[in-house]
Design a protein around this motif. Structure first.
Motif, short mmCIF file in Angstrom:
data_model
loop_
_atom_site.label_atom_id
_atom_site.label_comp_id
_atom_site.label_asym_id
_atom_site.label_seq_id
_atom_site.Cartn_x
_atom_site.Cartn_y
_atom_site.Cartn_z
N MET A 297 0.82 -1.19 0.00
CA MET A 297 0.00 0.00 0.00
C MET A 297 0.86 1.26 0.00
N LYS A 298 2.00 1.20 0.70
CA LYS A 298 2.91 2.33 0.74
C LYS A 298 3.46 2.65 -0.66
N GLY A 299 3.78 1.58 -1.41
CA GLY A 299 4.28 1.77 -2.77
C GLY A 299 3.24 2.41 -3.67
N LEU A 300 1.98 1.99 -3.52
CA LEU A 300 0.90 2.58 -4.30
C LEU A 300 0.74 4.06 -3.97
N LEU A 301 0.80 4.39 -2.70
CA LEU A 301 0.66 5.79 -2.29
C LEU A 301 1.80 6.64 -2.86
N LEU A 302 3.02 6.15 -2.75
CA LEU A 302 4.17 6.91 -3.25
C LEU A 302 4.11 7.06 -4.77
N THR A 303 3.77 5.98 -5.45
CA THR A 303 3.67 6.02 -6.91
C THR A 303 2.57 6.99 -7.34
N SER A 304 1.44 6.95 -6.66
CA SER A 304 0.32 7.85 -6.99
C SER A 304 0.67 9.30 -6.72
N LEU A 305 1.34 9.56 -5.60
CA LEU A 305 1.77 10.93 -5.30
C LEU A 305 2.77 11.43 -6.33
N TRP A 306 3.68 10.56 -6.74
CA TRP A 306 4.68 10.95 -7.75
C TRP A 306 3.99 11.28 -9.08
N PHE A 307 3.03 10.43 -9.48
CA PHE A 307 2.31 10.69 -10.72
C PHE A 307 1.56 12.03 -10.63
N GLN A 308 0.91 12.28 -9.51
CA GLN A 308 0.20 13.55 -9.36
C GLN A 308 1.16 14.73 -9.41
N GLY A 309 2.35 14.55 -8.85
CA GLY A 309 3.36 15.61 -8.95
C GLY A 309 3.77 15.86 -10.39
N LEU A 310 3.94 14.79 -11.16
CA LEU A 310 4.26 14.95 -12.59
C LEU A 310 3.12 15.64 -13.32
N TRP A 311 1.87 15.28 -12.97
CA TRP A 311 0.70 15.91 -13.59
C TRP A 311 0.72 17.41 -13.33
N PHE A 312 0.93 17.81 -12.07
CA PHE A 312 0.96 19.23 -11.73
C PHE A 312 2.11 19.95 -12.43
N LEU A 313 3.27 19.32 -12.49
CA LEU A 313 4.41 19.92 -13.19
C LEU A 313 4.06 20.17 -14.66
N ALA A 314 3.45 19.18 -15.29
CA ALA A 314 3.09 19.31 -16.71
C ALA A 314 2.03 20.38 -16.92
N VAL A 315 0.97 20.33 -16.13
CA VAL A 315 -0.19 21.21 -16.34
C VAL A 315 0.09 22.64 -15.89
N LEU A 316 0.77 22.80 -14.78
CA LEU A 316 1.08 24.16 -14.32
C LEU A 316 2.27 24.76 -15.05
N GLY A 317 3.24 23.91 -15.40
CA GLY A 317 4.44 24.41 -16.07
C GLY A 317 4.27 24.59 -17.57
N ARG A 318 3.41 23.76 -18.16
CA ARG A 318 3.14 23.78 -19.59
C ARG A 318 4.40 24.04 -20.42
N GLU A 319 4.32 24.90 -21.41
CA GLU A 319 5.44 25.09 -22.35
C GLU A 319 6.73 25.56 -21.69
N PRO A 320 6.69 26.50 -20.74
CA PRO A 320 7.97 26.93 -20.14
C PRO A 320 8.73 25.80 -19.44
N TRP A 321 8.03 24.80 -18.91
CA TRP A 321 8.68 23.72 -18.17
C TRP A 321 8.58 22.38 -18.88
N GLN A 322 8.09 22.37 -20.11
CA GLN A 322 7.80 21.08 -20.74
C GLN A 322 9.02 20.19 -20.90
N TRP A 323 10.18 20.76 -21.16
CA TRP A 323 11.38 19.93 -21.33
C TRP A 323 11.84 19.37 -19.99
N TRP A 324 11.64 20.13 -18.92
CA TRP A 324 11.92 19.63 -17.57
C TRP A 324 10.96 18.49 -17.23
#
Length: 161
Positions: A1-28
């Motif tokens: 369950m801990k692995g699922l939580l960490l993986t899900s949190l990491w994915f959500q972090g990537l989602w926020f990075l992509a959606v909030l950063g968009r073009e200026p941060w897309q290569w990051w």
């Protein structure tokens, strides 16, 4: 369950990075997604093929949505950050689907359909995408697409097991 939580949190972090950063941060975003895949995926052929295949499927799906006018981005083509997000989703699904396999598809598919549609609606609220047909019609189309996509992913992942 801990692995699922960490993986899900990491994915959500990537989602926020992509959606909030968009073009200026897309290569990051792309670099971080590629690094995530390189570090966490087993050094086997199946996970790599899964991630590339699912990412390409998602990119084609969103390209069709873009051409149909269902979505509009700041650039006329599909942005790199969205393609990176599809690769992140493919990575996440590789880890998530075996955990979900024990649950009823009658629960998984509708929940995934809602989650997929809501992610685009949230992206629209954050000005990452415009939805010319409005939230209701777009949500209905996305619910159908994500329901079919999730059923397909569950079937494919079952074949790989």
């Amino acid at each position: 369950m801990k692995g699922l939580l960490l993986t899900s949190l990491w994915f959500q972090g990537l989602w926020f990075l992509a959606v909030l950063g968009r073009e200026p941060w897309q290569w990051w975003t792309l670099a971080l997604v590629l690094l995530t895949c390189a570090i966490t995926l087993p050094r086997q052929r199946k996970p790599l093929l899964w991630c590339v295949g699912i990412a390409l499927l998602g990119i084609v799906l969103d390209s069709v949505n873009l051409l149909a006018g269902l979505m509009v981005f700041s650039s006329p083509q599909l942005p790199v950050w969205l393609m990176a997000l599809w690769l992140a989703f493919a990575w996440y699904s590789w880890w998530l689907l075996p955990i979900l396999h024990g649950y009823s598809k009658l629960i998984i598919v509708p929940v995934a359909a809602v989650a997929g549609a809501v992610s685009y609606l949230a992206g629209a609220q954050l000005d990452a995408v415009m939805l010319p047909f409005g939230n209701s019609l777009t949500a209905a189309v996305l619910l159908c697409q994500w329901g079919i996509l999730m059923a397909l992913l569950l079937w494919l992942r079952g074949k790989l097991a």
